[in-house]
Design an enzyme around this catalytic site. Structure first.
Site, short mmCIF file in Angstrom:
data_model
loop_
_atom_site.label_atom_id
_atom_site.label_comp_id
_atom_site.label_asym_id
_atom_site.label_seq_id
_atom_site.Cartn_x
_atom_site.Cartn_y
_atom_site.Cartn_z
N HIS A 128 84.80 24.93 175.47
CA HIS A 128 84.87 25.07 176.48
C HIS A 128 83.59 25.57 177.62
CE1 HIS A 128 87.10 28.83 179.41
NE2 HIS A 128 85.51 28.90 179.23
N GLU A 129 82.39 25.87 176.98
CA GLU A 129 80.70 25.94 177.76
C GLU A 129 80.81 24.40 178.04
OE1 GLU A 129 80.95 28.33 178.53
OE2 GLU A 129 81.82 30.28 177.48
N HIS A 136 82.15 23.72 181.27
CA HIS A 136 81.62 24.25 183.15
C HIS A 136 79.95 23.78 182.44
CE1 HIS A 136 84.18 27.77 182.90
NE2 HIS A 136 84.38 28.29 181.62
#
Length: 381
Positions: A32-33, A36
């Protein structure tokens, strides 16, 4: 089991739960990170920190771009902090943003065009869906998918199936025109059609029969003793190891199947949330970190494939949760950017601060409620 005993039982099983839980959560949070992080780098944003976990740093290093890669002491999430952020939720540091030089503005997230900021934000949840598809596709290609024929061995007396006219030996061919290839396929379709009439085609001794049945909503125990609410016809079958077929697929077929599986989990999750809002579903099925840890430990006992499969399902859930339009979450940021694009200027700092406080309160209340549900679940299991 009372609450004190439940907490004690959780402590006794901590090691067995903690390691699988951390394995699953770390994979999901990292991807997820990284979504980004990767898109931010593509857009020329300076990334100051990439953290798995919160709180004091346990270990870390700086890469050649100046990003601090760190492992936090509280392993319940993660964050990417951009240049100009005040905190891990990408709330802008107003004073720092206003006093930036032109060179600093070029690498600041908050001075990027709104479409780039939106791309960076949506990349996190999108990475979760990509991870789930990759995991499912890998399982179907390397391990295979287990198939058991949708044959009926037992019809529960007085059940919806009994009322509809099912007989032992029937093989379910289609439900509402949808082909059924396995007993689990049938269970899935039936489970999501509680209190809804379905058209079932069965093969009865080589002759096709058409039946109408209405699955009944019922609470049942899964293989780990957890209570779930689902539609039930009242059919069961006895399976021998020889009857279980493991089908491996080529990468292209596996990927398409993985997309379908990801869509199924997404659809069922959204249907549950919609039912929760409409008052048709019970909120006691909401689980938090304790229940996820417990489930991870239980699944780990089955095998690594089951644990990795759980990681894919959890990845979808986290991706969806982050897309909800709640300030502090990715979906809340996307709402701000949509408003900014529509009105030609961002929402004021005071308004953003108010919305973030409301969002933080909502997230904390949800976490507390889910944790309370976890404790009650342990006490009653």
């Amino acid at each position: 089991m009372d609450l004190i005993s439940a907490v004690g039982a959780l402590g006794e099983g901590f090691v067995g739960y903690a390691l699988p839980f951390l394995f699953v959560l770390t994979i999901v949070v990292f991807f997820h990170e990284f979504g980004h992080f990767w898109v931010a780098r593509l857009c020329g944003v300076r990334v100051e920190a990439f953290s798995i976990g919160f709180g004091p740093e346990l270990a870390g290093f700086n890469d050649r771009h100046g990003t601090r890669w760190r492992l936090g002491a509280i392993p319940l999430g993660g964050y990417v902090r951009f240049f100009g952020d005040e905190n891990a939720a990408s709330v802008p540091d107003g004073e720092a943003v206003r006093t930036m030089t032109e060179a600093e503005r070029r690498v600041s997230f908050h001075y990027k065009p709104v479409w780039q900021r939106a791309a960076v934000v949506v990349a996190g949840p999108l990475a979760n869906f990509v991870l789930a598809i990759a995991i499912f596709a890998g399982i179907y290609t390397l391990y295979g998918k287990q198939i058991t024929a949708a044959r009926v061995d037992v019809v529960e007396p007085g059940s919806a199936a009994d009322t509809a006219g099912f007989k032992a030996g029937d093989v379910v061919v289609t439900i509402n025109g949808q082909p059924i290839r396995s007993f689990s396929d049938m269970q899935r379709v039936v489970g999501v059609n509680a209190d809804t009439e379905i058209a079932v085609e069965v093969d009865r001794g080589g002759v096709r029969q058409h039946l109408l049945a209405t699955p009944r909503m019922r609470e049942i125990k899964d293989n780990f003793g957890n209570t779930i609410r689902t539609g039930i016809l009242g059919l069961s079958r006895s399976t021998t190891p020889e009857e279980v077929i493991r089908e491996r697929h080529d990468p292209f077929t596996s990927t398409w199947m993985a997309v379908q599986e990801t869509w199924y989990v997404t659809e069922r999750t959204l249907a549950y949330v919609g039912g929760l809002i409409a008052g048709k579903e019970s909120a006691d099925q909401l689980g938090g970190p304790i229940r996820i840890a417990q489930l991870s430990g239980q699944v780990a006992g089955v095998g690594m494939i089951a644990l990795v499969n759980l990681a894919a399902i959890l990845s979808i859930s986290i991706g969806l949760l982050n897309l909800f339009p709640i300030p502090m979450l990715d979906g809340g940021h996307l709402v701000f950017y949509a408003v900014e694009a529509a009105r030609g200027r961002p929402i004021g700092e005071r308004a953003q601060e108010m919305f973030f406080r409301v969002g933080l309160a909502l997230v904390l209340m949800l976490m507390l409620f889910a944790t309370w549900n976890d404790i009650v679940h342990l006490a009653t299991s």
